[in-house]
Design a protein around this motif. Structure first.
Motif, mmCIF file in Angstrom:
data_model
loop_
_atom_site.group_PDB
_atom_site.id
_atom_site.type_symbol
_atom_site.label_atom_id
_atom_site.label_comp_id
_atom_site.label_asym_id
_atom_site.label_seq_id
_atom_site.Cartn_x
_atom_site.Cartn_y
_atom_site.Cartn_z
ATOM 1 N N SER A 64 -71.265 -126.330 -14.212
ATOM 2 C CA SER A 64 -71.452 -127.784 -14.155
ATOM 3 C C SER A 64 -70.194 -128.521 -13.714
ATOM 4 N N LYS A 65 -69.045 -127.846 -13.780
ATOM 5 C CA LYS A 65 -67.789 -128.431 -13.305
ATOM 6 C C LYS A 65 -67.480 -128.006 -11.874
ATOM 7 N N ASN A 66 -68.465 -127.366 -11.249
ATOM 8 C CA ASN A 66 -68.332 -126.871 -9.872
ATOM 9 C C ASN A 66 -67.255 -125.797 -9.745
ATOM 10 N N GLN A 67 -67.051 -125.066 -10.824
ATOM 11 C CA GLN A 67 -66.081 -123.981 -10.825
ATOM 12 C C GLN A 67 -66.803 -122.648 -10.617
ATOM 13 N N LYS A 68 -66.209 -121.793 -9.801
ATOM 14 C CA LYS A 68 -66.819 -120.497 -9.490
ATOM 15 C C LYS A 68 -66.651 -119.552 -10.674
ATOM 16 N N GLN A 69 -67.783 -119.068 -11.183
ATOM 17 C CA GLN A 69 -67.769 -118.172 -12.329
ATOM 18 C C GLN A 69 -68.264 -116.793 -11.906
ATOM 19 N N PHE A 70 -67.308 -115.881 -11.682
ATOM 20 C CA PHE A 70 -67.661 -114.530 -11.278
ATOM 21 C C PHE A 70 -68.339 -113.781 -12.425
ATOM 22 N N CYS A 71 -69.259 -112.913 -12.086
ATOM 23 C CA CYS A 71 -69.874 -112.059 -13.092
ATOM 24 C C CYS A 71 -68.773 -111.266 -13.790
ATOM 25 N N GLY A 72 -68.775 -111.335 -15.118
ATOM 26 C CA GLY A 72 -67.807 -110.572 -15.887
ATOM 27 C C GLY A 72 -66.473 -111.231 -16.097
ATOM 28 N N ASN A 73 -66.338 -112.539 -15.779
ATOM 29 C CA ASN A 73 -65.018 -113.159 -15.917
ATOM 30 C C ASN A 73 -64.693 -113.595 -17.347
ATOM 31 N N GLY A 74 -65.662 -113.500 -18.257
ATOM 32 C CA GLY A 74 -65.377 -113.764 -19.660
ATOM 33 C C GLY A 74 -65.319 -115.206 -20.068
ATOM 34 N N VAL A 75 -65.647 -116.125 -19.178
ATOM 35 C CA VAL A 75 -65.593 -117.548 -19.526
ATOM 36 C C VAL A 75 -66.740 -117.924 -20.456
ATOM 37 N N TYR A 76 -67.936 -117.453 -20.158
ATOM 38 C CA TYR A 76 -69.104 -117.816 -20.968
ATOM 39 C C TYR A 76 -69.689 -116.646 -21.759
ATOM 40 N N ALA A 77 -69.276 -115.424 -21.475
ATOM 41 C CA ALA A 77 -69.716 -114.256 -22.243
ATOM 42 C C ALA A 77 -68.539 -113.681 -23.019
ATOM 43 N N ASP A 78 -68.821 -113.094 -24.153
ATOM 44 C CA ASP A 78 -67.757 -112.501 -24.961
ATOM 45 C C ASP A 78 -67.216 -111.224 -24.324
ATOM 46 N N ALA A 79 -68.090 -110.509 -23.615
ATOM 47 C CA ALA A 79 -67.684 -109.301 -22.901
ATOM 48 C C ALA A 79 -68.733 -109.027 -21.832
ATOM 49 N N ALA A 80 -68.376 -108.173 -20.883
ATOM 50 C CA ALA A 80 -69.303 -107.790 -19.812
ATOM 51 C C ALA A 80 -69.080 -106.331 -19.475
ATOM 52 N N VAL A 81 -70.118 -105.694 -18.938
ATOM 53 C CA VAL A 81 -70.047 -104.277 -18.597
ATOM 54 C C VAL A 81 -70.480 -104.070 -17.158
ATOM 55 N N PHE A 82 -69.734 -103.209 -16.433
ATOM 56 C CA PHE A 82 -70.031 -102.854 -15.043
ATOM 57 C C PHE A 82 -70.245 -101.348 -14.935
ATOM 58 N N SER A 83 -70.949 -100.940 -13.877
ATOM 59 C CA SER A 83 -71.244 -99.524 -13.637
ATOM 60 C C SER A 83 -70.641 -99.057 -12.322
ATOM 61 N N PHE A 84 -70.189 -97.805 -12.322
ATOM 62 C CA PHE A 84 -69.657 -97.186 -11.101
ATOM 63 C C PHE A 84 -70.458 -95.948 -10.710
ATOM 64 N N HIS A 85 -71.753 -95.987 -10.995
ATOM 65 C CA HIS A 85 -72.686 -94.940 -10.559
ATOM 66 C C HIS A 85 -72.728 -94.933 -9.026
ATOM 67 N N PRO A 86 -73.040 -93.806 -8.382
ATOM 68 C CA PRO A 86 -72.978 -93.737 -6.910
ATOM 69 C C PRO A 86 -73.792 -94.776 -6.145
ATOM 70 N N VAL A 87 -74.909 -95.273 -6.704
ATOM 71 C CA VAL A 87 -75.676 -96.265 -5.945
ATOM 72 C C VAL A 87 -75.169 -97.688 -6.154
ATOM 73 N N LYS A 88 -74.165 -97.854 -7.030
ATOM 74 C CA LYS A 88 -73.647 -99.193 -7.287
ATOM 75 C C LYS A 88 -72.592 -99.575 -6.248
ATOM 76 N N HIS A 89 -72.095 -100.802 -6.337
ATOM 77 C CA HIS A 89 -71.126 -101.318 -5.364
ATOM 78 C C HIS A 89 -69.869 -100.466 -5.295
ATOM 79 N N ILE A 90 -69.371 -100.066 -6.458
ATOM 80 C CA ILE A 90 -68.145 -99.283 -6.571
ATOM 81 C C ILE A 90 -68.533 -97.923 -7.138
ATOM 82 N N ALA A 91 -68.357 -96.884 -6.357
ATOM 83 C CA ALA A 91 -68.820 -95.552 -6.747
ATOM 84 C C ALA A 91 -67.659 -94.684 -7.207
ATOM 85 N N CYS A 92 -67.735 -94.206 -8.445
ATOM 86 C CA CYS A 92 -66.736 -93.266 -8.965
ATOM 87 C C CYS A 92 -67.385 -91.940 -9.349
ATOM 88 N N GLY A 93 -68.626 -91.719 -8.949
ATOM 89 C CA GLY A 93 -69.406 -90.584 -9.416
ATOM 90 C C GLY A 93 -70.119 -90.993 -10.685
#
Length: 383
Positions: free
Chosen positions: A171-200
């Motif tokens: 609402s303040k026209n500020q960019k809120q990236f997924c996982g930036n912690g501003v509105y969530a207490d914590a966030a989780v990402f995956s590095f499975h091969p079909v995801k954006h970042i693949a680590c196996g």
């Protein structure tokens, strides 16, 4: 194209990625070394979060995140049924109950209104937290969920596994990236091969809370710390302060993640270009996920809805286009049905599931391959 396999998603491993892994394999540390910390710091910076904790997979990340947030046996959380089972299973690991709220029929995301209705149908304190999912790569408007959560004393754990690089404007026209912690207490990402970042395999937890960060560090590695060393002990000293797990990621996985992370922004741009081509080809022919104003979908998936979903699935597979279905609603899985979810009324989720199919979506998908997918999809429609 007739004989080429086109999966719904796939990793892109470059020479730079391979060299990064080889360099680490030839270094002094294969695990618990400097690459893990480097990956954490670079990932935290990429999403504008204060802290990041790398783990061996996103399921482990979800597990220790709910523990760090204080979830216990007999507690209750709310999540969406349109997600991979891990989003709900993390609560079951600690003996908590999972309650499902229905999705928004246009965005496919957890419905704010349905979540509010569910919360307000119970006494205050009945629920402990909400686990919204950035499904397909589309960010949940966590500003709105944060207000709801605050009104009822709930925490928010964002499942951002599909969405590194996605964002919404608040609402303040500020960019809120997924996982930036501003509105969530914590966030989780995956590095499975079909995801954006693949680590196996691999995952990352982000948070802006130092207290949560400290708890996660303990839980990730057996509950053990060396921080409280006293003078009369040598360098071997450590304390096990809580019952933790071995959820560590390796240094060579982290090296691959660092290399992959450097290309993620370009990958998200390419994913959106592919999505736009699909939208132009399928406009007025198929329903697909709506993009709210002031949001960027990171597009892990591109989903269309079709009445004869099984027919299209079979037709595409016969043409070596390996489309996929995301997902069977969690409350319809045998485990959840057997523990009392068989009569849950989630009509939006069930209607979505009866029609959804995910088409190939990954940055290395060529124009020729995508045109072939579009051609075969439209052929089926017109048959």
């Amino acid at each position: 194209m007739e004989n080429k396999i086109i999966p719904y998603g796939r990793q892109d491993i470059t020479e730079e990625d391979i060299n990064a892994v080889i360099e680490t394999l030839q270094s002094d540390f294969l695990t618990q070394g400097p690459k893990v910390k480097e990956f954490e710091e670079k990932f935290a910076k990429s999403v504008d979060a204060k802290y990041a904790i790398a783990v061996n997979n996103a399921t482990a990340g979800l597990h220790i995140s709910v523990m760090a947030l204080g979830l216990r046996k007999g507690d209750r959380i709310i999540t969406t049924p349109i997600t991979f089972a891990a989003s709900a299973n993390c609560a079951r690991y600690v003996g908590a109950e999972v309650w499902f709220a229905d999705i928004d029929r246009d965005t496919y995301l957890l419905s704010l209104d349905k979540t509010r209705e569910l919360i307000e149908s119970k006494p205050k304190g009945f629920f402990k937290g909400i686990i919204p999912v950035d499904f397909g790569g589309l960010p949940v408007n966590l500003e709105a969920f944060k207000k709801l959560a605050d009104d009822h004393g709930l925490w928010i754990l964002e499942d951002a596994c599909h969405a590194p690089g996605g964002y919404f404007l608040d609402s303040k026209n500020q960019k809120q990236f997924c996982g930036n912690g501003v509105y969530a207490d914590a966030a989780v990402f995956s590095f499975h091969p079909v995801k954006h970042i693949a680590c196996g395999e691999g995952g990352m937890i982000t948070t802006n809370s130092e207290e949560i960060y400290r708890k996660l560090l303990l839980l990730r590695s057996h509950g053990i710390t060396k921080e409280n060393m006293v003078e009369n002990h040598g360098g071997w000293f450590y304390e096990m302060q809580t019952l933790g797990f071995n959820y560590r990621i390796t240094d060579f996985q982290a090296a691959l993640g660092i290399s992959q992370l450097a290309r993620n922004n370009k990958g998200v741009v390419k994913r959106n270009e592919i999505a736009q081509q699909y939208k132009e080809a399928f406009k007025s022919k198929f329903k697909f996920q709506v993009l709210p104003d002031n949001s960027l979908n990171a597009h892990h998936l591109f989903i269309i809805e079709v009445e004869d979903r099984k027919g299209l699935y079979d037709y595409l597979h016969a043409n070596k286009i390996y489309a996929q279905i995301h997902y069977i609603p969690v409350h319809q899985l045998p485990y959840y049905k057997n523990i009392g979810y068989s009569d849950v009324n989630l009509s939006n989720s069930e209607d979505y599931y009866s029609k959804c199919i995910s088409l190939p979506m990954y940055p290395t998908l060529t124009a020729e391959e995508q045109n072939f997918v579009i051609k075969k999809t439209l052929e089926f429609l017109h048959d």
